[in-house]
Design a protein around this motif. Structure first.
Motif, mmCIF file in Angstrom:
data_model
loop_
_atom_site.group_PDB
_atom_site.id
_atom_site.type_symbol
_atom_site.label_atom_id
_atom_site.label_comp_id
_atom_site.label_asym_id
_atom_site.label_seq_id
_atom_site.Cartn_x
_atom_site.Cartn_y
_atom_site.Cartn_z
ATOM 1 N N GLU A 31 -7.417 6.112 -1.092
ATOM 2 C CA GLU A 31 -6.347 5.274 -1.627
ATOM 3 C C GLU A 31 -5.026 5.592 -0.950
ATOM 4 O O GLU A 31 -4.240 4.682 -0.635
ATOM 5 N N LEU A 32 -4.787 6.855 -0.714
ATOM 6 C CA LEU A 32 -3.515 7.283 -0.132
ATOM 7 C C LEU A 32 -3.351 6.791 1.296
ATOM 8 O O LEU A 32 -2.328 6.184 1.643
ATOM 9 N N GLU A 52 -7.555 -2.596 -9.528
ATOM 10 C CA GLU A 52 -6.154 -2.200 -9.403
ATOM 11 C C GLU A 52 -5.713 -1.407 -10.629
ATOM 12 O O GLU A 52 -6.179 -1.641 -11.745
ATOM 13 N N HIS A 59 -4.583 2.648 9.971
ATOM 14 C CA HIS A 59 -3.866 3.607 9.151
ATOM 15 C C HIS A 59 -4.455 5.007 9.346
ATOM 16 O O HIS A 59 -5.522 5.174 9.932
ATOM 17 N N VAL A 106 -2.154 0.407 -7.104
ATOM 18 C CA VAL A 106 -3.136 0.961 -6.171
ATOM 19 C C VAL A 106 -4.482 0.290 -6.376
ATOM 20 O O VAL A 106 -4.919 0.074 -7.517
ATOM 21 N N ALA A 123 3.420 2.434 -8.405
ATOM 22 C CA ALA A 123 2.754 1.672 -7.349
ATOM 23 C C ALA A 123 1.513 1.028 -7.936
ATOM 24 O O ALA A 123 0.923 1.541 -8.896
ATOM 25 N N LEU A 177 -3.689 10.595 -6.301
ATOM 26 C CA LEU A 177 -4.404 9.542 -5.576
ATOM 27 C C LEU A 177 -5.637 10.096 -4.872
ATOM 28 O O LEU A 177 -5.662 11.250 -4.439
ATOM 29 N N TRP A 201 0.907 -0.754 7.175
ATOM 30 C CA TRP A 201 0.523 0.431 6.416
ATOM 31 C C TRP A 201 1.706 1.363 6.193
ATOM 32 O O TRP A 201 2.608 1.457 7.032
ATOM 33 N N SER A 255 -4.685 4.432 2.863
ATOM 34 C CA SER A 255 -4.724 2.975 3.050
ATOM 35 C C SER A 255 -3.649 2.242 2.252
ATOM 36 O O SER A 255 -3.727 1.016 2.080
ATOM 37 N N LEU A 256 -2.634 2.968 1.777
ATOM 38 C CA LEU A 256 -1.561 2.301 1.046
ATOM 39 C C LEU A 256 -0.834 1.304 1.954
ATOM 40 O O LEU A 256 -0.394 1.665 3.057
ATOM 41 N N ALA A 277 3.474 -0.984 -0.863
ATOM 42 C CA ALA A 277 2.831 -0.618 -2.134
ATOM 43 C C ALA A 277 3.798 0.117 -3.047
ATOM 44 O O ALA A 277 3.712 0.032 -4.275
ATOM 45 N N ILE A 278 4.724 0.865 -2.446
ATOM 46 C CA ILE A 278 5.730 1.604 -3.216
ATOM 47 C C ILE A 278 7.093 1.080 -2.785
ATOM 48 O O ILE A 278 7.413 1.064 -1.595
#
Length: 294
Positions: free
Chosen positions: A152-153, A177, A211, A170, A168, A148, A203, A155-156, A160-161
């Motif tokens: 992106e990481l 996406e 986040h 993303v 996920a 990632l 978040w 602001s997950l 998301a997971i």
């Protein structure tokens, strides 16, 4: 004189519009750049040090050179304005290096380096069990395990997971996406992280009212590198993303598949972020070329 970021940015944009007649698109771009930098610094942009700006700048390694150049210009003009207005006595952005065309690829990591990082992480988690190390474990598993981008990481969204689902969705550059596979180790780490985030939280990696910031992530990775006895200058979230790509390719991953995993619009970008050592290329030709036995 101390001024809140929102007020300082608004005054700067007013100056650009009123005194320099800046176009609406220019004002919008500068506003986004400065607001984003402020968010990454936890609202401390106007008071930022040169070191903080260098870390911020390093966190943009995954962006296009033109975008980094614009952000650098935004920062330098913003702080020049603050100095001119007597809001602060120095310009911490004056020393930010110019972006050179065709910037070199970041250094990658060997499998041994990665093993040292995760062995150290597991040791620290055992020695210092708690929210900070649980979060660090999830961050590292997702950085190296899924490739990632830092933005992106951090602001997950919280959902998301969703273990046990091994993927996920993303949202990357351009609000596009993509589906990203999540390893079993990353899923386990995310489960632990989810357990300490309120169900109503927005978040996966909360910090303050928002986040976790990219700059803070950058600092955490460098801190882990130091703990592992690795040169912190060699480590960043982007280097871990690059290691993910090179190790996947060396393991036999298809370049097109890797392009999808990394979220690159252009295959040439994937080729820049990945490299295969000459020995493996020679072995491939020797094994597969129709005239290799001749």
């Amino acid at each position: 004189m101390k001024l809140a970021d929102t007020r300082a940015i608004a005054l700067f944009l007013d100056m650009l519009a009123g005194e320099q007649g800046a176009a609406a698109n220019t004002l919008s771009a500068y506003g986004r750049d400065l607001s984003g930098a402020s968010a990454d610094l936890g609202g401390g942009l106007a008071d930022a040090s040169a070191g903080q700006l260098e870390s911020l700048f390093a966190g943009w390694a995954d962006l296009a050179p033109a975008s980094v150049a614009r952000k650098r210009s935004s920062l330098r003009r913003f702080f020049a304005f603050l100095v001119a207005e007597g809001i602060r006595p120095d310009n911490p952005a004056a020393g930010l290096a110019a972006v050179k065309p065709g910037r070199p690829l970041p250094k990658t990591l060997s499998h041994g380096d990665v093993d040292r990082l995760f062995q150290t992480l597991d040791r620290l988690l055992a020695e210092r069990p708690g929210p900070a190390m649980i979060r660090m474990k999830a961050l590292m598993e997702l950085l190296y395990g899924s490739g990632l981008r830092a933005s992106e990481l951090v602001s997950l969204p919280r959902n998301a997971i969703r273990p046990p689902q091994p993927f996920a969705i993303v949202t990357g550059k351009g609000n596009k996406e993509r589906m990203v596979p999540i390893s079993a180790a990353a899923l386990e780490a995310v489960r632990a992280q989810l357990a300490q985030v309120p169900p109503s939280g927005r978040w996966l990696f909360p910090s303050g009212k928002g986040h976790l910031g990219r700059v803070r992530l950058f600092q955490l990775v460098k801190g882990l590198a130091a703990e592992a006895g690795l040169d912190p200058a060699r480590l960043s979230p982007h280097v871990l993303r690059h290691a993910f790509a090179t190790h996947m390719l060396a393991g036999g991953a298809d370049l097109r598949a890797l392009q999808t995993l990394l979220g690159h619009a252009d295959i040439s970008t994937t080729e820049r972020y990945t490299h295969v050592d000459s020995q493996r290329l020679v072995q491939t030709v020797t094994a597969l070329h129709p005239l290799a036995d001749g």
